[in-house]
Design a protein around this motif. Structure first.
Motif, PDB file in Angstrom:
ATOM      1  N   PHE A 159       0.847  -1.202   0.000  1.00  8.07           N
ATOM      2  CA  PHE A 159       0.000   0.000   0.000  1.00  8.07           C
ATOM      3  C   PHE A 159       0.885   1.256   0.000  1.00  8.07           C
ATOM      4  O   PHE A 159       0.676   2.184  -0.787  1.00  8.07           O
ATOM      5  CB  PHE A 159      -0.930  -0.006   1.226  1.00  8.07           C
ATOM      6  N   PHE A 160       1.902   1.253   0.855  1.00  4.64           N
ATOM      7  CA  PHE A 160       2.756   2.442   0.923  1.00  4.64           C
ATOM      8  C   PHE A 160       3.654   2.567  -0.311  1.00  4.64           C
ATOM      9  O   PHE A 160       4.008   3.677  -0.701  1.00  4.64           O
ATOM     10  CB  PHE A 160       3.563   2.474   2.232  1.00  4.64           C
ATOM     11  N   GLU A 161       3.975   1.449  -0.930  1.00  2.00           N
ATOM     12  CA  GLU A 161       4.743   1.547  -2.184  1.00  2.00           C
ATOM     13  C   GLU A 161       3.894   2.249  -3.245  1.00  2.00           C
ATOM     14  O   GLU A 161       4.374   3.133  -3.973  1.00  2.00           O
ATOM     15  CB  GLU A 161       5.173   0.158  -2.669  1.00  2.00           C
ATOM     16  N   ASP A 162       2.618   1.873  -3.304  1.00  2.00           N
ATOM     17  CA  ASP A 162       1.717   2.480  -4.274  1.00  2.00           C
ATOM     18  C   ASP A 162       1.529   3.972  -3.978  1.00  2.00           C
ATOM     19  O   ASP A 162       1.574   4.810  -4.890  1.00  2.00           O
ATOM     20  CB  ASP A 162       0.368   1.751  -4.195  1.00  2.00           C
ATOM     21  N   GLU A 163       1.334   4.299  -2.721  1.00  2.00           N
ATOM     22  CA  GLU A 163       1.138   5.698  -2.339  1.00  2.00           C
ATOM     23  C   GLU A 163       2.442   6.498  -2.458  1.00  2.00           C
ATOM     24  O   GLU A 163       2.402   7.714  -2.659  1.00  2.00           O
ATOM     25  CB  GLU A 163       0.557   5.790  -0.921  1.00  2.00           C
ATOM     26  N   ALA A 164       3.578   5.827  -2.315  1.00  2.00           N
ATOM     27  CA  ALA A 164       4.870   6.515  -2.508  1.00  2.00           C
ATOM     28  C   ALA A 164       5.063   6.852  -3.987  1.00  2.00           C
ATOM     29  O   ALA A 164       5.559   7.931  -4.327  1.00  2.00           O
ATOM     30  CB  ALA A 164       6.029   5.660  -2.005  1.00  2.00           C
ATOM     31  N   LEU A 165       4.641   5.933  -4.847  1.00  2.00           N
ATOM     32  CA  LEU A 165       4.751   6.188  -6.286  1.00  2.00           C
ATOM     33  C   LEU A 165       3.871   7.380  -6.681  1.00  2.00           C
ATOM     34  O   LEU A 165       4.304   8.275  -7.425  1.00  2.00           O
ATOM     35  CB  LEU A 165       4.332   4.928  -7.068  1.00  2.00           C
ATOM     36  N   ARG A 166       2.651   7.414  -6.150  1.00  2.00           N
ATOM     37  CA  ARG A 166       1.757   8.532  -6.483  1.00  2.00           C
ATOM     38  C   ARG A 166       2.307   9.831  -5.900  1.00  2.00           C
ATOM     39  O   ARG A 166       2.300  10.875  -6.562  1.00  2.00           O
ATOM     40  CB  ARG A 166       0.335   8.255  -5.961  1.00  2.00           C
ATOM     41  N   TYR A 167       2.812   9.761  -4.681  1.00  2.00           N
ATOM     42  CA  TYR A 167       3.428  10.932  -4.053  1.00  2.00           C
ATOM     43  C   TYR A 167       4.603  11.410  -4.911  1.00  2.00           C
ATOM     44  O   TYR A 167       4.753  12.601  -5.192  1.00  2.00           O
ATOM     45  CB  TYR A 167       3.903  10.567  -2.637  1.00  2.00           C
ATOM     46  N   TYR A 168       5.425  10.473  -5.330  1.00  2.00           N
ATOM     47  CA  TYR A 168       6.595  10.833  -6.141  1.00  2.00           C
ATOM     48  C   TYR A 168       6.152  11.515  -7.439  1.00  2.00           C
ATOM     49  O   TYR A 168       6.649  12.579  -7.800  1.00  2.00           O
ATOM     50  CB  TYR A 168       7.458   9.596  -6.446  1.00  2.00           C
ATOM     51  N   ALA A 169       5.205  10.851  -8.150  1.00  2.00           N
ATOM     52  CA  ALA A 169       4.779  11.389  -9.449  1.00  2.00           C
ATOM     53  C   ALA A 169       4.134  12.766  -9.296  1.00  2.00           C
ATOM     54  O   ALA A 169       4.297  13.638 -10.152  1.00  2.00           O
ATOM     55  CB  ALA A 169       3.803  10.416 -10.120  1.00  2.00           C
ATOM     56  N   ASN A 170       3.414  12.976  -8.201  1.00  2.00           N
ATOM     57  CA  ASN A 170       2.691  14.242  -7.999  1.00  2.00           C
ATOM     58  C   ASN A 170       3.588  15.345  -7.447  1.00  2.00           C
ATOM     59  O   ASN A 170       3.474  16.505  -7.824  1.00  2.00           O
ATOM     60  CB  ASN A 170       1.522  14.060  -7.014  1.00  2.00           C
ATOM     61  N   ILE A 171       4.452  14.991  -6.502  1.00  2.00           N
ATOM     62  CA  ILE A 171       5.158  16.016  -5.721  1.00  2.00           C
ATOM     63  C   ILE A 171       6.629  16.138  -6.115  1.00  2.00           C
ATOM     64  O   ILE A 171       7.196  17.220  -6.154  1.00  2.00           O
ATOM     65  CB  ILE A 171       5.075  15.691  -4.197  1.00  2.00           C
ATOM     66  N   VAL A 172       7.268  15.027  -6.365  1.00  2.00           N
ATOM     67  CA  VAL A 172       8.730  15.015  -6.507  1.00  2.00           C
ATOM     68  C   VAL A 172       9.169  14.879  -7.967  1.00  2.00           C
ATOM     69  O   VAL A 172      10.262  15.317  -8.333  1.00  2.00           O
ATOM     70  CB  VAL A 172       9.348  13.863  -5.665  1.00  2.00           C
ATOM     71  N   GLY A 173       8.298  14.292  -8.806  1.00  2.00           N
ATOM     72  CA  GLY A 173       8.684  13.907 -10.163  1.00  2.00           C
ATOM     73  C   GLY A 173       9.416  14.990 -10.951  1.00  2.00           C
ATOM     74  O   GLY A 173      10.439  14.719 -11.596  1.00  2.00           O
ATOM     75  N   ALA A 174       8.897  16.216 -10.867  1.00  2.19           N
ATOM     76  CA  ALA A 174       9.522  17.314 -11.627  1.00  2.19           C
ATOM     77  C   ALA A 174      10.951  17.559 -11.157  1.00  2.19           C
ATOM     78  O   ALA A 174      11.742  18.179 -11.869  1.00  2.19           O
ATOM     79  CB  ALA A 174       8.683  18.579 -11.486  1.00  2.19           C
TER      80      ALA A 174
END
Ligand SMILES: Cc1cc2nc3c(=O)[nH]c(=O)nc-3n(C[C@H](O)[C@H](O)[C@H](O)COP(=O)(O)O)c2cc1C
Ligand SMILES: [Fe+2]
Ligand SMILES: [Fe+2]
Length: 416
Positions: A195-210
């Protein structure tokens, strides 16, 4: 709001936290499963608080109640270490300042300017550069490392040399509410870790990706440290397997330039169902090549989840009609955000309907060029009005072609 539970991360280091779920994170991103705002108390002879929390809805009060629970008076806090000045970690300073005004803020030089801009704080600021230390006593020395642009320019990471705990703030963070009594990876089931891996990926793509390039540099800079524990500003604390979240982040960084997983995200929108008729064939074509397919209809699907899936996908399909001589507007919005987050070098395919002259391609080219996305498109399938059986078959074939190109790119990157 989470229950008031303070737990010991390791001897002398305590985790305080509040979950938030009734907001859009950054005013944009939905968090139906919440997000944890973490803060840490590190005790030597002197006491430091690392990271803070937001000022939303009772969160500072939760932090203060947790301090009380661990018998730390606000007045006992000598150092307020601001790894990152974004208000999700510093908003509570307004409430804290009312209780006490003579604490020392520790931040980078750039952080000092941001502290003044957001909170009018100009005094008792101790600025640090990479390698600087603060001795809390009892063998507990904190070291600081500048990791600019993860996620704001002023960001630093703090490292406790005694327990070998890294406090990286937004780096290695995740969405998802965390049980305050069981916030450690060693307490969680595999399902919870997933669950946290999935939410970390979404967090990364939304917040950190750029900020993938600065994140890569930060990981390289922190690499030589002997890190036993990772205690981020959001998400769970990694005590058993800190390498897991580091390796996940290394993968997420690499997804910016692609290839990512053997996945394809299909983003589509349709006014009267003409373009929609191509969705099923393209999905079938992709699946016949053995790739995992994520499908998002726009504007119904939230961009947060579209970004997450595009981030982990090596290929993208865009299905949209022409609208007023341009692309269907929700696709413009989605593509613009995807490009700005730097999901680059994707294998791509476009299909869609038009009424008389088309025009979507021109705008698509304009956006991908402006944002330097460098997407590699196979030949599009555009049809006038309703698609013919032959056109639907061609869409299926192109789907398969794209799927095969994705598999090939992933295999080439992994050296098989
Ligand atoms: C508001 C609106 C604007 C449109 N603008 C154009 C246009 O500029 N050029 C064109 O070729 N077709 C245009 N069309 C026609 C659509 O592209 C056409 O109806 C297409 O089949 C819609 O596909 P869909 O059912 O998947 O939305 C427009 C249609 C609407 C409703
Ligand atoms: Fe941040
Ligand atoms: Fe944050």
């Amino acid at each position: 709001m989470s229950e008031n539970t303070v737990t010991e991360v390791v001897q002398g280091v305590y985790r305080l936290s509040a979950n938030v779920d009734n907001i859009l994170f950054e005013g944009i991103w939905p968090i139906p499963k919440g997000v944890a705002m973490n803060s840490y108390i590190v005790k030597g002879d002197k006491v430091a608080i690392i990271d803070g929390v937001c000022e939303w809805d009772g969160v500072p009060e939760t932090l203060f109640a947790q301090l009380e629970q661990m018998q730390v008076k606000v007045e006992d806090i000598d150092y307020v270490i601001l790894n990152h000045l974004e208000p999700d970690h510093t908003g509570w300073l307004n409430a804290f300042k009312k209780i006490r005004s003579d604490f020392t803020i520790v931040t980078s030089k750039k952080g000092a300017a941001v502290a003044e801009a957001f909170y009018g704080i100009t005094e008792n600021i101790h600025t640090v550069s990479s390698g600087d230390e603060i001795d809390l006593g009892q063998g507990r020395v904190l070291q600081f490392y500048e990791i600019p642009n993860v996620h704001w320019p002023e960001t630093i990471a703090t490292y406790d040399t005694r327990s070998k705990t890294l406090f990286p703030c937004d780096a290695f963070g995740s969405f998802g509410s965390v049980s305050s009594s069981a916030p450690y990876d060693d307490q969680l089931t595999q399902d919870e870790i997933d669950f946290f891996e999935d939410e970390a990926l979404r967090y990364y793509a939304n917040i950190v990706g750029a900020f993938s390039l600065p994140t890569r540099k930060a990981i390289e800079k922190l690499g030589p440290l002997d890190i036993q524990i990772i205690a981020p500003g959001h998400g769970i604390v990694w005590r058993k397997d800190p390498a897991k979240i580091v390796n996940d982040y290394i993968r997420y960084v690499s997804y910016s330039k692609g290839p990512a997983k053997p996945h394809v995200t299909v983003i589509w929108g349709s006014m009267y169902g003409m373009t929609e008729q191509g969705v099923q064939p393209v999905v079938e074509g992709l699946e016949s090549a053995g790739v995992t397919v994520h499908v998002h209809r726009i504007p119904e699907s939230n961009i947060s989840y579209i970004l997450k899936d595009v981030w982990q996908s090596t290929g993208v399909v865009l299905g949209m009609p022409t609208y007023e001589y341009k692309m269907f507007p929700p696709m413009v919005a989605a593509l613009d955000e995807i490009g700005k987050k730097k999901a680059l070098n994707r294998k791509a395919f476009r299909f869609g309907s038009y009424g008389w002259s088309g025009g979507a391609q021109k705008e698509l080219d304009e956006i991908t060029e402006r944002l330097k996305m460098n997407w590699d498109f196979i030949e599009p399938v555009e049809f006038k009005g309703a698609p013919s059986a032959a056109e639907l078959e061609l869409i299926r074939t192109r789907g398969r072609e794209l799927g095969e190109a994705v598999v090939q790119a992933v295999n080439a990157a992994s050296g098989s």
